[in-house]
Motif scaffolding. Structure first.
Motif, PDB file in Angstrom:
ATOM      1  N   GLU A   9       0.815  -1.215   0.000  1.00 47.03           N
ATOM      2  CA  GLU A   9       0.000   0.000   0.000  1.00 47.03           C
ATOM      3  C   GLU A   9       0.850   1.268   0.000  1.00 47.03           C
ATOM      4  O   GLU A   9       0.349   2.353  -0.272  1.00 47.03           O
ATOM      5  CB  GLU A   9      -0.910   0.005   1.240  1.00 47.03           C
ATOM      6  CG  GLU A   9      -1.926  -1.128   1.290  1.00 47.03           C
ATOM      7  CD  GLU A   9      -3.122  -0.866   0.397  1.00 47.03           C
ATOM      8  OE1 GLU A   9      -3.257   0.273  -0.090  1.00 47.03           O
ATOM      9  OE2 GLU A   9      -3.916  -1.802   0.182  1.00 47.03           O
ATOM     10  N   ASP A  10       2.134   1.122   0.318  1.00 44.57           N
ATOM     11  CA  ASP A  10       3.021   2.289   0.407  1.00 44.57           C
ATOM     12  C   ASP A  10       3.510   2.672  -0.988  1.00 44.57           C
ATOM     13  O   ASP A  10       4.625   2.357  -1.394  1.00 44.57           O
ATOM     14  CB  ASP A  10       4.196   1.974   1.335  1.00 44.57           C
ATOM     15  CG  ASP A  10       5.115   3.173   1.549  1.00 44.57           C
ATOM     16  OD1 ASP A  10       4.810   4.262   1.017  1.00 44.57           O
ATOM     17  OD2 ASP A  10       6.137   3.019   2.245  1.00 44.57           O
ATOM     18  N   THR A  11       2.653   3.371  -1.721  1.00 44.70           N
ATOM     19  CA  THR A  11       2.966   3.717  -3.108  1.00 44.70           C
ATOM     20  C   THR A  11       4.136   4.698  -3.204  1.00 44.70           C
ATOM     21  O   THR A  11       4.855   4.697  -4.207  1.00 44.70           O
ATOM     22  CB  THR A  11       1.733   4.321  -3.803  1.00 44.70           C
ATOM     23  OG1 THR A  11       1.248   5.438  -3.037  1.00 44.70           O
ATOM     24  CG2 THR A  11       0.617   3.284  -3.910  1.00 44.70           C
ATOM     25  N   TYR A  12       4.330   5.513  -2.178  1.00 45.00           N
ATOM     26  CA  TYR A  12       5.455   6.461  -2.196  1.00 45.00           C
ATOM     27  C   TYR A  12       6.786   5.710  -2.226  1.00 45.00           C
ATOM     28  O   TYR A  12       7.662   6.013  -3.041  1.00 45.00           O
ATOM     29  CB  TYR A  12       5.394   7.371  -0.973  1.00 45.00           C
ATOM     30  CG  TYR A  12       6.611   8.270  -0.822  1.00 45.00           C
ATOM     31  CD1 TYR A  12       6.814   9.346  -1.683  1.00 45.00           C
ATOM     32  CD2 TYR A  12       7.556   8.032   0.170  1.00 45.00           C
ATOM     33  CE1 TYR A  12       7.927  10.163  -1.559  1.00 45.00           C
ATOM     34  CE2 TYR A  12       8.671   8.845   0.304  1.00 45.00           C
ATOM     35  CZ  TYR A  12       8.853   9.911  -0.555  1.00 45.00           C
ATOM     36  OH  TYR A  12       9.970  10.714  -0.438  1.00 45.00           O
ATOM     37  N   LYS A  17      11.513   3.289  -5.189  1.00 46.73           N
ATOM     38  CA  LYS A  17      12.244   2.120  -5.681  1.00 46.73           C
ATOM     39  C   LYS A  17      12.304   2.128  -7.202  1.00 46.73           C
ATOM     40  O   LYS A  17      13.348   1.818  -7.801  1.00 46.73           O
ATOM     41  CB  LYS A  17      11.563   0.841  -5.187  1.00 46.73           C
ATOM     42  CG  LYS A  17      12.332  -0.438  -5.474  1.00 46.73           C
ATOM     43  CD  LYS A  17      13.601  -0.524  -4.659  1.00 46.73           C
ATOM     44  CE  LYS A  17      14.285  -1.869  -4.829  1.00 46.73           C
ATOM     45  NZ  LYS A  17      15.555  -1.953  -4.067  1.00 46.73           N
ATOM     46  N   LEU A  18      11.208   2.507  -7.841  1.00 49.47           N
ATOM     47  CA  LEU A  18      11.198   2.596  -9.303  1.00 49.47           C
ATOM     48  C   LEU A  18      12.182   3.654  -9.791  1.00 49.47           C
ATOM     49  O   LEU A  18      12.844   3.467 -10.822  1.00 49.47           O
ATOM     50  CB  LEU A  18       9.785   2.928  -9.799  1.00 49.47           C
ATOM     51  CG  LEU A  18       8.746   1.808  -9.697  1.00 49.47           C
ATOM     52  CD1 LEU A  18       7.369   2.327 -10.084  1.00 49.47           C
ATOM     53  CD2 LEU A  18       9.131   0.621 -10.571  1.00 49.47           C
ATOM     54  N   PHE A 117       6.083  -3.371   0.568  1.00 47.31           N
ATOM     55  CA  PHE A 117       6.089  -1.992   1.051  1.00 47.31           C
ATOM     56  C   PHE A 117       4.759  -1.717   1.753  1.00 47.31           C
ATOM     57  O   PHE A 117       3.769  -1.381   1.105  1.00 47.31           O
ATOM     58  CB  PHE A 117       6.285  -1.015  -0.110  1.00 47.31           C
ATOM     59  CG  PHE A 117       7.553  -1.224  -0.881  1.00 47.31           C
ATOM     60  CD1 PHE A 117       8.705  -0.525  -0.558  1.00 47.31           C
ATOM     61  CD2 PHE A 117       7.600  -2.137  -1.934  1.00 47.31           C
ATOM     62  CE1 PHE A 117       9.881  -0.727  -1.271  1.00 47.31           C
ATOM     63  CE2 PHE A 117       8.772  -2.342  -2.653  1.00 47.31           C
ATOM     64  CZ  PHE A 117       9.915  -1.635  -2.318  1.00 47.31           C
ATOM     65  N   GLU A 118       4.753  -1.875   3.057  1.00 47.32           N
ATOM     66  CA  GLU A 118       3.533  -1.661   3.823  1.00 47.32           C
ATOM     67  C   GLU A 118       3.594  -0.325   4.563  1.00 47.32           C
ATOM     68  O   GLU A 118       4.649   0.086   5.046  1.00 47.32           O
ATOM     69  CB  GLU A 118       3.316  -2.800   4.822  1.00 47.32           C
ATOM     70  CG  GLU A 118       3.121  -4.159   4.161  1.00 47.32           C
ATOM     71  CD  GLU A 118       1.979  -4.190   3.154  1.00 47.32           C
ATOM     72  OE1 GLU A 118       0.987  -3.442   3.364  1.00 47.32           O
ATOM     73  OE2 GLU A 118       2.067  -4.935   2.167  1.00 47.32           O
TER      74      GLU A 118
END
Length: 229
Positions: A9-12, A17-18, A117-118
């Motif tokens: 859920e941790d899109t940031y 990472k991307l 990534f939580e």
């Protein structure tokens, strides 16, 4: 053929990472070697991943927002190509969750590295403080424990704001120690009441929850901010 699953859920943090993967590409040829696809274009994404990079040694292919529970036999058949992808391609799948019992998940995990990534729970102040201390160390910013505790209360589990505020403090400090008073002046506490609300809900204190909710609404706090905290 490096393949990664960036899940959570941790899109940031996933976007960070991307960015690391993208930074390894030659910026001159970025438009030709960085490709981002929706799940509906999985076949095209895999076809691109099988293509050698143009004027560079690497190609990055990202398939975004995957809902792995919707993968059927057609998608699974397309993914049979994974072992034949060239070593020059980095293939990345992102998604909020993946059930490792699924057939497609078992297949992907044969070839892909899973990174999860939580979002830190807002009441886990110990983990929030640890995240602040870790990020401050990365920025070579010396913070005392009282300052770290204040920042955890002021910022909450918003990692994007956490990085932004720490960068601001680093620039202001210019290599010098910061006092608690300086930090408090530079970083306003906007999530403290929301954190209190989350804590009161966790404890089942209905009276305090209603009081805090009323206070937040009276200060025109944005509902989405309350929910995210």
């Amino acid at each position: 053929m490096p393949t990664y699953l960036l899940i959570g859920e941790d899109t940031y943090s996933i976007q960070q990472k991307l960015t690391v993967f993208k930074s390894k590409l030659d910026s001159t040829w970025l438009a030709f070697n960085l490709h981002i696809y929706a799940l509906e274009a999985l076949a095209e994404a895999i076809a691109t991943a099988r293509t050698p990079p143009l004027a560079d040694t690497k190609r990055v292919v990202v398939v975004e927002n995957c809902q792995f529970n919707q993968f059927g036999e057609q998608q699974l058949e397309i993914l049979q190509m994974l072992p034949s992808l060239p070593i020059s391609t980095t293939l990345i799948f992102t998604g909020k969750s993946i059930d490792q019992r699924l057939k497609v998940a078992k297949h992907l995990l044969k070839y892909a590295k899973l990174h999860e990534f939580e979002i830190i729970a807002p009441w886990r102040t110990d983990l929030i403080e640890a995240a602040i201390a870790h990020r401050a160390k990365q920025q070579k910013l010396a913070l005392t424990q009282p300052v770290v505790s204040y920042l955890a209360s002021a910022i909450g589990n918003d990692l994007a704001r956490m990085d932004s505020e720490l960068t601001k403090l680093r620039v202001y400090a210019n290599g010098q120690p910061l006092s608690f008073t300086e930090v408090k002046r530079l970083v306003s506490s906007t999530t403290h009441s929301s954190l209190q609300l989350a804590e009161s809900m966790r404890k089942g204190d209905v009276a305090l929850t209603m009081q805090l909710l009323h206070e937040l609404r009276s200060t025109a706090e944005i509902p989405l901010v309350i929910l995210s905290t």
